[in-house]
Design an enzyme around this catalytic site. Structure first.
Site, PDB file in Angstrom:
ATOM      1  N   LYS A 208       0.840  -1.198   0.000  1.00  0.00           N
ATOM      2  CA  LYS A 208       0.000   0.000   0.000  1.00  0.00           C
ATOM      3  C   LYS A 208       0.879   1.254   0.000  1.00  0.00           C
ATOM      4  O   LYS A 208       0.686   2.161  -0.787  1.00  0.00           O
ATOM      5  CB  LYS A 208      -0.899  -0.039   1.234  1.00  0.00           C
ATOM      6  CG  LYS A 208      -1.848   1.105   1.372  1.00  0.00           C
ATOM      7  CD  LYS A 208      -2.818   0.843   2.510  1.00  0.00           C
ATOM      8  CE  LYS A 208      -3.580   2.096   2.873  1.00  0.00           C
ATOM      9  NZ  LYS A 208      -4.530   1.888   3.967  1.00  0.00           N
ATOM     10  N   GLU A 214      10.571  -4.843   4.342  1.00  0.00           N
ATOM     11  CA  GLU A 214      10.641  -6.236   3.901  1.00  0.00           C
ATOM     12  C   GLU A 214      10.307  -6.360   2.414  1.00  0.00           C
ATOM     13  O   GLU A 214      11.007  -7.017   1.649  1.00  0.00           O
ATOM     14  CB  GLU A 214       9.646  -7.107   4.696  1.00  0.00           C
ATOM     15  CG  GLU A 214       9.976  -7.283   6.153  1.00  0.00           C
ATOM     16  CD  GLU A 214       9.376  -6.217   7.048  1.00  0.00           C
ATOM     17  OE1 GLU A 214       9.081  -5.096   6.549  1.00  0.00           O
ATOM     18  OE2 GLU A 214       9.203  -6.484   8.243  1.00  0.00           O
ATOM     19  N   GLY A 271      -4.812  -2.316   5.439  1.00  0.00           N
ATOM     20  CA  GLY A 271      -4.019  -3.449   4.938  1.00  0.00           C
ATOM     21  C   GLY A 271      -4.685  -4.790   5.186  1.00  0.00           C
ATOM     22  O   GLY A 271      -4.864  -5.596   4.272  1.00  0.00           O
ATOM     23  N   ARG A 272      -5.087  -5.024   6.435  1.00  0.00           N
ATOM     24  CA  ARG A 272      -5.645  -6.344   6.763  1.00  0.00           C
ATOM     25  C   ARG A 272      -7.080  -6.514   6.255  1.00  0.00           C
ATOM     26  O   ARG A 272      -7.690  -7.562   6.464  1.00  0.00           O
ATOM     27  CB  ARG A 272      -5.542  -6.596   8.271  1.00  0.00           C
ATOM     28  CG  ARG A 272      -6.173  -5.539   9.140  1.00  0.00           C
ATOM     29  CD  ARG A 272      -5.731  -5.684  10.594  1.00  0.00           C
ATOM     30  NE  ARG A 272      -6.149  -4.589  11.443  1.00  0.00           N
ATOM     31  CZ  ARG A 272      -5.489  -3.435  11.577  1.00  0.00           C
ATOM     32  NH1 ARG A 272      -4.401  -3.213  10.882  1.00  0.00           N
ATOM     33  NH2 ARG A 272      -5.931  -2.497  12.396  1.00  0.00           N
ATOM     34  N   GLU A 357      -4.378  -7.477  15.366  1.00  0.00           N
ATOM     35  CA  GLU A 357      -3.892  -6.150  14.994  1.00  0.00           C
ATOM     36  C   GLU A 357      -5.030  -5.128  15.122  1.00  0.00           C
ATOM     37  O   GLU A 357      -4.791  -3.951  15.381  1.00  0.00           O
ATOM     38  CB  GLU A 357      -3.340  -6.153  13.555  1.00  0.00           C
ATOM     39  CG  GLU A 357      -2.346  -5.038  13.303  1.00  0.00           C
ATOM     40  CD  GLU A 357      -1.531  -5.226  12.031  1.00  0.00           C
ATOM     41  OE1 GLU A 357      -0.313  -5.313  12.109  1.00  0.00           O
ATOM     42  OE2 GLU A 357      -2.139  -5.302  10.946  1.00  0.00           O
ATOM     43  N   HIS A 388      -4.413 -34.212  17.425  1.00  0.00           N
ATOM     44  CA  HIS A 388      -3.287 -35.057  17.835  1.00  0.00           C
ATOM     45  C   HIS A 388      -2.163 -34.210  18.404  1.00  0.00           C
ATOM     46  O   HIS A 388      -1.020 -34.663  18.483  1.00  0.00           O
ATOM     47  CB  HIS A 388      -2.800 -35.878  16.638  1.00  0.00           C
ATOM     48  CG  HIS A 388      -3.866 -36.801  16.134  1.00  0.00           C
ATOM     49  ND1 HIS A 388      -3.956 -38.130  16.499  1.00  0.00           N
ATOM     50  CD2 HIS A 388      -4.935 -36.558  15.341  1.00  0.00           C
ATOM     51  CE1 HIS A 388      -5.017 -38.666  15.925  1.00  0.00           C
ATOM     52  NE2 HIS A 388      -5.631 -37.729  15.215  1.00  0.00           N
ATOM     53  N   LYS A 508       9.813  -1.224  14.452  1.00  0.00           N
ATOM     54  CA  LYS A 508      10.321  -0.851  13.114  1.00  0.00           C
ATOM     55  C   LYS A 508      11.403   0.214  13.252  1.00  0.00           C
ATOM     56  O   LYS A 508      12.449   0.146  12.617  1.00  0.00           O
ATOM     57  CB  LYS A 508       9.187  -0.242  12.272  1.00  0.00           C
ATOM     58  CG  LYS A 508       8.292  -1.224  11.584  1.00  0.00           C
ATOM     59  CD  LYS A 508       7.469  -0.430  10.566  1.00  0.00           C
ATOM     60  CE  LYS A 508       6.166  -1.099  10.247  1.00  0.00           C
ATOM     61  NZ  LYS A 508       5.262  -0.256   9.474  1.00  0.00           N
TER      62      LYS A 508
HETATM   63  C1  G6Q Z   1      -2.393  -4.107   8.106  1.00  0.00           C
HETATM   64  C2  G6Q Z   1      -1.177  -3.410   8.416  1.00  0.00           C
HETATM   65  C3  G6Q Z   1       0.077  -4.082   7.910  1.00  0.00           C
HETATM   66  C4  G6Q Z   1       0.413  -3.764   6.464  1.00  0.00           C
HETATM   67  C5  G6Q Z   1       1.849  -4.199   6.199  1.00  0.00           C
HETATM   68  C6  G6Q Z   1       2.263  -3.974   4.781  1.00  0.00           C
HETATM   69  O1  G6Q Z   1      -3.487  -3.725   8.382  1.00  0.00           O
HETATM   70  O2  G6Q Z   1      -1.294  -2.109   8.023  1.00  0.00           O
HETATM   71  O3  G6Q Z   1       0.066  -5.468   8.080  1.00  0.00           O
HETATM   72  O4  G6Q Z   1      -0.471  -4.404   5.606  1.00  0.00           O
HETATM   73  O5  G6Q Z   1       2.706  -3.524   7.073  1.00  0.00           O
HETATM   74  O6  G6Q Z   1       2.153  -2.637   4.449  1.00  0.00           O
HETATM   75  P1  G6Q Z   1       2.265  -2.156   2.971  1.00  0.00           P
HETATM   76  O7  G6Q Z   1       1.149  -2.744   2.199  1.00  0.00           O
HETATM   77  O8  G6Q Z   1       2.226  -0.670   3.007  1.00  0.00           O
HETATM   78  O9  G6Q Z   1       3.596  -2.665   2.461  1.00  0.00           O
END
Ligand code: G6Q
Length: 545
Positions: A208, A214, A271-272, A357, A388, A508
């Site tokens: 986003k 990463e 994001g989520r 989250e 199990h 971070k």
């Molecule tokens: C979700 C968070 C988080 C996000 C990641 C990736 O709700 O905001 O998990 O999706 O940190 O972020 P980007 O899509 O900006 O790389």
């Protein structure tokens, strides 16, 4: 004026008293006194059937839970979300993942603008691109069609599509190899590409913000890998990389043509909560635009149910309220999600992010520290594997873990008696957890007295059973929306902002600082605590330099 704190509300006190009163009444008692409770305590919506009769509640408790939801203004909160109010107040954003799945002929106006046409425009672009890849019309640097799709993203830009690609594998084009790279650990990308042919590989970089450490590290490594395999021709990047992002500038800076090869979304998609946005592009390539459309329809069907059904017949509201009952009144710290379907292997991990989250918060929306528990620890594994492993604790441990058991009446892989055995186990576990086995029953089987305590099951372990006919795209959409809204209900009751995630920031920032300290030449002046300083020194001495 400050609203009454949740735990000073009369509805809260009533629920605490009700829970106390029910403490002495087992699920055996509740079923004995009311054999028809299962006929009442179920609800059906959007292709899902929920049996919630094996919860440690009676009708009065359910009424009081609904009264709490009314008292905190849940109805208004739901409307505010669907309407596009800026309910994510700490980021000053609307929360409109529900707009991603409304039909083309509806409108959702945000800041004076109907967002639905733009949503469908992006969907159509994604569909066009997905079809080109699926038909073999999207060619790599040496003219061969794409056979491998590698999604690079993390968190919300990974867990949703990764979970759904696994869940809908039966609907996917088996000629394509689809992989997900998220971890900054180089092992992840190295293993993902090691047996792939670069000329046939497409990278979908999902971020986003397009600033995530990463994802950028993995995308850069993927770019180097491609260039190594195509003789360093930078023009190849355009054929092997596309981006899903809201940040065109950064996408261009990476070397992707944002005009042609970027698929956008909006800041009102968290994001989520983004699986059903362009973040689902890899999934759309895997299952095709038509199946993706069915997934969206399933989401929307659950949205409509959530928005319109009375609370006492509203699946996400009921699940949310039952969770509040256990977290706040019955002292349960965790919640297990146990899908009886191998395709849903990643569903618990997906829900962990969605739930923890969103509701892992310790202050209310207006910044006051809460004096009640908020989000539970969510965990789980598919059945029957879990049986199990950790089910021992569920049955005979000292802690009560409420659980959702999710199953399907028909398998996507009908093989002999497998499915009946699988489902027999689901039903058996829910029964055993609820009703246990008394010492008297164990004795009656002739068990030696010294073994009786070991073989006794206390029961009274609550479960929800969620059944659907088959794990189709539409059913998956409904299931995800069910949990999205459950989380919303709980966040609303606890008074927290379910849509920010400031808790991920501190680590971070520290990591950035430490990364420099790990590699700088000459001994850095470390100003951390004694433990962190010593760990950094030890690592510096031993790292591959
Ligand atoms: C979700 C968070 C988080 C996000 C990641 C990736 O709700 O905001 O998990 O999706 O940190 O972020 P980007 O899509 O900006 O790389």
């Amino acid at each position: 004026m400050n609203p009454t704190p949740l735990d000073r509300r009369p509805e809260w006190a009533a629920l605490a008293a009700r829970c106390e009163a029910l403490r002495g009444r087992s699920l055996r008692d509740l079923f004995a006194a009311d054999p028809a409770r299962a006929e009442r305590m179920h609800v059906e919506a959007a292709g899902l059937f929920l049996d919630y009769s094996k919860n440690r509640v009676d009708d009065a408790a359910l009424r009081e839970l609904v009264a709490l939801a009314e008292a905190i203004g849940l109805r208004g909160r739901i409307e505010a979300m669907f309407r596009g109010d800026r309910i994510n107040s700490t980021e000053d954003r609307a929360v409109l993942h529900t707009a991603l799945r409304v039909p083309r002929d509806r409108s959702v106006v945000v800041d004076g603008e109907d967002v639905v046409p733009a949503v469908h425009q992006v969907l159509a672009r994604c569909a066009g691109f997905a079809e080109r890849v699926r038909r073999g019309d999207w060619r790599g640097f040496d003219g061969r069609p794409v056979r491998n799709v590698v999604n690079i993203g993390i968190g919300g830009s990974d867990l949703g599509p990764a979970m759904a690609c696994e869940a809908l594998r039966a609907d996917s084009d088996r000629r394509l190899t689809v992989r997900f790279v998220s971890n900054v650990d180089g092992t992840h990308v190295a293993e993902a590409v090691r047996d792939l042919d670069a000329g046939e590989t497409l990278f979908v970089v999902c971020s986003k913000t397009f600033t995530t450490l990463e994802t950028l590290a993995n995308a850069e490594t993927a770019k180097r890998w491609l260039l190594e395999h195509c003789g360093g021709d930078a023009a190849a990047i355009a054929k092997h990389f596309v981006a899903v992002s809201t940040n065109a500038e950064k996408v261009s800076a990476f070397g992707i043509d944002a005009e042609r090869n970027m698929f956008g979304f909006w800041d009102w998609v968290g994001g989520r909560y983004s699986l059903d946005s362009a973040i689902g592009l890899t999934l759309m390539i895997a299952i095709g635009p038509a199946a993706f459309g069915e997934l969206l329809a399933g989401f929307h069907a659950m949205d409509e149910h959530f928005r319109t059904a009375p609370f006492e017949r509203n699946m996400p509201v009921l699940l949310g309220l039952l969770g509040v009952w256990y977290a706040n009144f019955a002292g349960c710290a965790t919640h297990a999600v146990l899908p009886y379907d191998q395709y849903l292997a990643r569903f618990p991990a997906y829900l962990q992010q969605l739930d923890m989250e969103s509701n892992g918060k310790r202050v209310t929306i207006d910044g006051r520290e809460v004096t009640w528990h908020t989000g539970p620890i969510v965990w789980g594994e598919p059945g029957t594997n879990g049986q199990h492993a950790f089910f021992q604790l569920l049955h005979q441990g000292t802690r009560v873990v409420p659980a959702d058991l999710i199953g399907f009446c028909r398998s996507r892989n009908p093989l002999g008696e497998h499915h009946d055995l699988l489902m027999a186990n689901l039903f058996a576990q829910a029964e055993a957890l609820a009703f246990g086995k008394s010492a008297g029953e164990v004795r009656a089987e002739g068990v030696a007295e010294h073994l009786v305590p070991h073989k006794t099951f206390p029961g009274d372990r609550p479960t929800n059973v969620i059944l659907a006919d088959e794990l189709t795209p539409a059913v998956l959409g409904a299931l995800v929306a069910l949990y999205e809204h459950k989380v919303f209900v709980q966040g609303s009751i606890w008074g927290v902002n379910s849509f920010d995630q400031w808790g991920v920031e501190l680590g971070k920032v520290l990591a950035k600082k430490i990364a420099a300290e790990l590699t700088v030449t000459g001994e850095p002046a470390l100003a951390h605590d004694g433990s962190t300083n010593a760990l950094i020194r030890r690592y510096r001495q031993r790292r591959r330099g």
